[in-house]
Design an enzyme around this catalytic site. Structure first.
Site, mmCIF file in Angstrom:
data_model
loop_
_atom_site.group_PDB
_atom_site.id
_atom_site.type_symbol
_atom_site.label_atom_id
_atom_site.label_comp_id
_atom_site.label_asym_id
_atom_site.label_seq_id
_atom_site.Cartn_x
_atom_site.Cartn_y
_atom_site.Cartn_z
ATOM 1 C CB VAL A 1 -11.405 -21.044 -6.092
ATOM 2 C CG1 VAL A 1 -11.951 -20.702 -7.466
ATOM 3 C CG2 VAL A 1 -12.516 -20.978 -5.040
ATOM 4 C CG ASP A 2 -5.829 -20.642 -9.268
ATOM 5 O OD1 ASP A 2 -6.256 -20.951 -10.387
ATOM 6 O OD2 ASP A 2 -4.883 -19.852 -9.099
#
Length: 664
Positions: A397-398
């Site tokens: 996600v990051d």
């Protein structure tokens, strides 16, 4: 020169001008780093820098080869030995981060590897290591994963290792323990390990090396480890009782069921083997997959075993005098962040090379593999980027937010729309991965089965991937850069509420993936600025006050792994680093404080500590794998983050504005 110029302008709390002499000198520093970064771009357009952990990974690499009985590579082992000796602490043991305390597990593995390589136990560094281990309770105080290694080499009995039967592969999803309920890294490490603990093989260990001298009691008398400090006694003793029941009944499990479970584990690993990038693209899982295939009788040249073994070899970093093994590689992360720094630096050449970097990233987006994250989000289409060259079952996600923001920024600069479809898919996936509490985790949604961290096997306390402040901030930054606000997006509103709830009383935010509160606070301030929170809002002012208060006397900022201790009671000073100073400066500027004296002092620190090659020497660890267990030194952090901070400072001062217009 720049020091004198800046110091003259920081005698008051606020600055109101940006004189041409300062502009010229700062520009020289910016251009030096820009050119150095551009020179490190790979021919195909991407950037990747070394990623260093502690002594455990290179030690485990050596021990893996001897476990398998592979031919000794004396030249390589000699270089690894040089590395291990160099990073030994003054206290005699090996720490998890530079200047950290002795870590028994890391020290046991490093000592064992050096002895396996051929170092005499009478050598001073070996004697000091031995004394450090014995003074802290001996090798019997090592963690679960080290105990498994000791059992595989036949030093301690398997009764000293918690029971996790391979039959867990067959459990239904509703069962309290299921693979879906633990983190991606835990799954990929544990599944091949289940086969090893079921088969209980014995290392070949052709040299017959033993490390009995590290134990206080006879190794064969070692029992289970005590409760870990972070574990709750009630849960721990409940699971200890479960362990006792399993230990008594496991020998009576039906052979057919066991074989079916082993077959399920092999199928699970094989589906996610990931070619030359390896299972989960992380060393522990990759090494375990090799040992799993070996214990099941797969020959060296079997395609599955051969490619698993090759994936491990690709993690080696071999220099002229020393060598080590990386825990993984970070090309997506490094390329995305480098692109942001170069975009801040600006100039036609930098933007053109950023475009090449983003063009390299574009086909890396995972669009056709429904990874493990579908367990909680089955109706969401894939659309993220992984951290490594390839890891399609586990997009990050990051990383996705970082890459998407860089692509969006380039499109704004160039007027193009070549990334439009890619950004739409990234946004769709990020929105789908939001957890129920409004936050985001790194690889899964709602991975909050905290009771599982109390099982005896989870003494490291890192079995899960719960939502965190820093990842949440990055997702909000991306969504806000795309035009979403608390007024027009329920997802953004929920995320901002989460960040407001998690701000500590001192004003900081926790940093899960970077070290630590400086990283978390920078991340959140970027997000709050982007979603439109007023600079005068209480959460902004408290965060600014905290960052200013923890600035070191030299103008920089620093923080180390001790900040993750369970009894954290506030910031403890650590030596300044370039990357952490950059985070603090970027955070203050995101809060509208470009004219604050602390920002100018931070820029001075970065300018004064820049090396002749345009980069910064940063031997300290500033990133986190697992708090209190595993820390990271990204060699790229001291290359792109300082450039980012200096260039942004220049840009804001030139533009006579306080407003940062981007999510990072």
């Amino acid at each position: 020169m720049i020091n004198d110029t800046l110091d003259q302008r920081t005698r008051t709390a606020k600055q109101t001008d940006f004189a041409r002499p300062l502009d010229d000198v700062l520009e020289q520093h910016i251009q030096k780093t820009t050119e150095a970064l551009l020179a490190q771009q790979r021919p195909d357009g991407h950037w990747v820098f070394e990623l260093e952990a502690d002594a455990t990974i290179p030690a485990e690499y050596v021990l893996l080869r001897h476990y398998l009985g592979e031919p000794v590579d004396a030249a390589l082992e000699a270089k690894i030995a040089v590395y291990l000796r160099r990073i030994q602490g003054d206290h005699g043991g090996w720490p998890l981060f530079r200047d950290g305390d002795v870590d028994i597990s890391a020290t046991v593995k490093a000592y064992f590897a050096l002895k396996m390589i051929g170092d005499s136990i009478e050598a001073d560094h070996m004697r000091r290591a031995r004394e450090a281990v014995r003074a802290r309770g001996g090798a019997e105080r090592a963690n679960v994963f080290t105990r498994i290694m000791l059992a595989l080499f036949g030093f301690i009995p398997w009764r000293a290792v918690p029971v996790v039967p391979v039959e867990v592969m067959l459990l239904p999803k509703w069962f309290p323990f299921h693979l879906d309920k633990i983190s991606y890294w835990s799954r990929t490490v544990i599944v091949p390990l289940l086969v090893l603990t079921a088969k209980k093989p014995l290392a070949r260990n052709a040299k017959g090396v033993r490390i009995d001298e590290l134990f206080l009691a006879p190794p064969q008398t070692v029992g289970l480890a005590p409760k870990a400090p972070q574990q709750k006694a009630s849960w721990y003793w409940f699971f200890r009782g479960v362990d006792n029941v399993l230990r008594a009944t496991e020998p009576h499990f039906p052979r057919s069921t066991r074989q079916r479970a082993i077959d399920a584990a092999v199928a699970w690993v094989s589906e996610r083997l990931n070619g030359e990038d390896g299972l989960g693209a992380i060393f522990p899982a990759m090494a375990n997959s090799v040992m799993m295939f070996a214990v099941l009788g797969y020959p060296d040249d079997h395609p599955l075993r051969a490619i698993a073994r090759k994936s491990v070899e690709k993690l080696l970093v071999v220099h002229e005098d020393e060598a080590y093994c990386q825990p993984c590689v970070s090309p997506i992360w490094d390329t995305g962040l480098t692109c942001h720094a170069l975009l801040e630096s600006g100039g036609e050449r930098a933007v053109a090379q950023v475009q090449r970097g983003l063009d390299w990233l574009l086909p890396k987006q995972v669009l056709d593999v429904r990874g493990d994250w579908i367990a909680r989000r089955p109706d969401i289409r894939p659309g993220g980027w992984a951290f490594q060259y390839a890891n399609p079952h586990y997009p990050d996600v990051d990383d996705t937010a970082v890459v998407a923001m860089a692509m969006d920024r380039v499109q704004g600069l160039t007027g193009g729309d070549g990334f439009r479809d890619s950004l739409a898919r990234a946004r769709e996936w990020i929105l789908g991965m939001q957890s129920e509490n409004g936050a985001w985790g790194a690889f899964d949604a709602d991975n909050e089965y905290h009771y599982l961290n109390n099982i005896p096997f989870a003494d490291h306390g890192a079995l899960l991937d719960p939502p965190t402040e820093d990842v949440t901030a990055r997702c909000l930054s991306m969504l806000a850069q795309f035009g979403e606000t608390t007024a027009n997006s329920a997802a953004v509103a929920r995320g901002v509420d989460y960040l407001r709830r998690t701000q500590l009383g001192e004003g900081s935010w926790y940093g899960r993936w970077g070290m630590n509160y400086i990283y978390g606070t920078w991340s959140v301030l970027c997000a709050l600025n982007m979603v439109g929170v007023d600079y005068g809002a209480p959460e902004m002012r408290r965060a600014v006050d905290w960052l200013v208060a923890v600035q070191n006397d030299d103008g920089g900022w620093g923080e180390d792994g001790a900040s993750y201790k369970l009894d954290y009671r506030g910031y403890e000073r650590a030596p300044s680093t370039a990357s952490q100073t950059a985070w603090a400066v970027l955070g203050l500027m995101a809060a509208g404080e470009v004219d604050h004296a602390a920002v100018a002092r931070g820029i001075t620190y970065l300018a004064d500590t820049q090396d002749a090659d345009g980069f910064w020497n940063e031997p300290r660890y500033t990133a986190t794998g697992f708090p209190r267990v595993f820390y990271l030194r990204y060699h790229g952090y001291a290359k792109f983050f300082p450039l980012w901070a200096m260039a942004r400072y220049r840009n804001l001062k030139r533009g006579n504005t306080r407003a940062v217009a981007y999510g990072m």
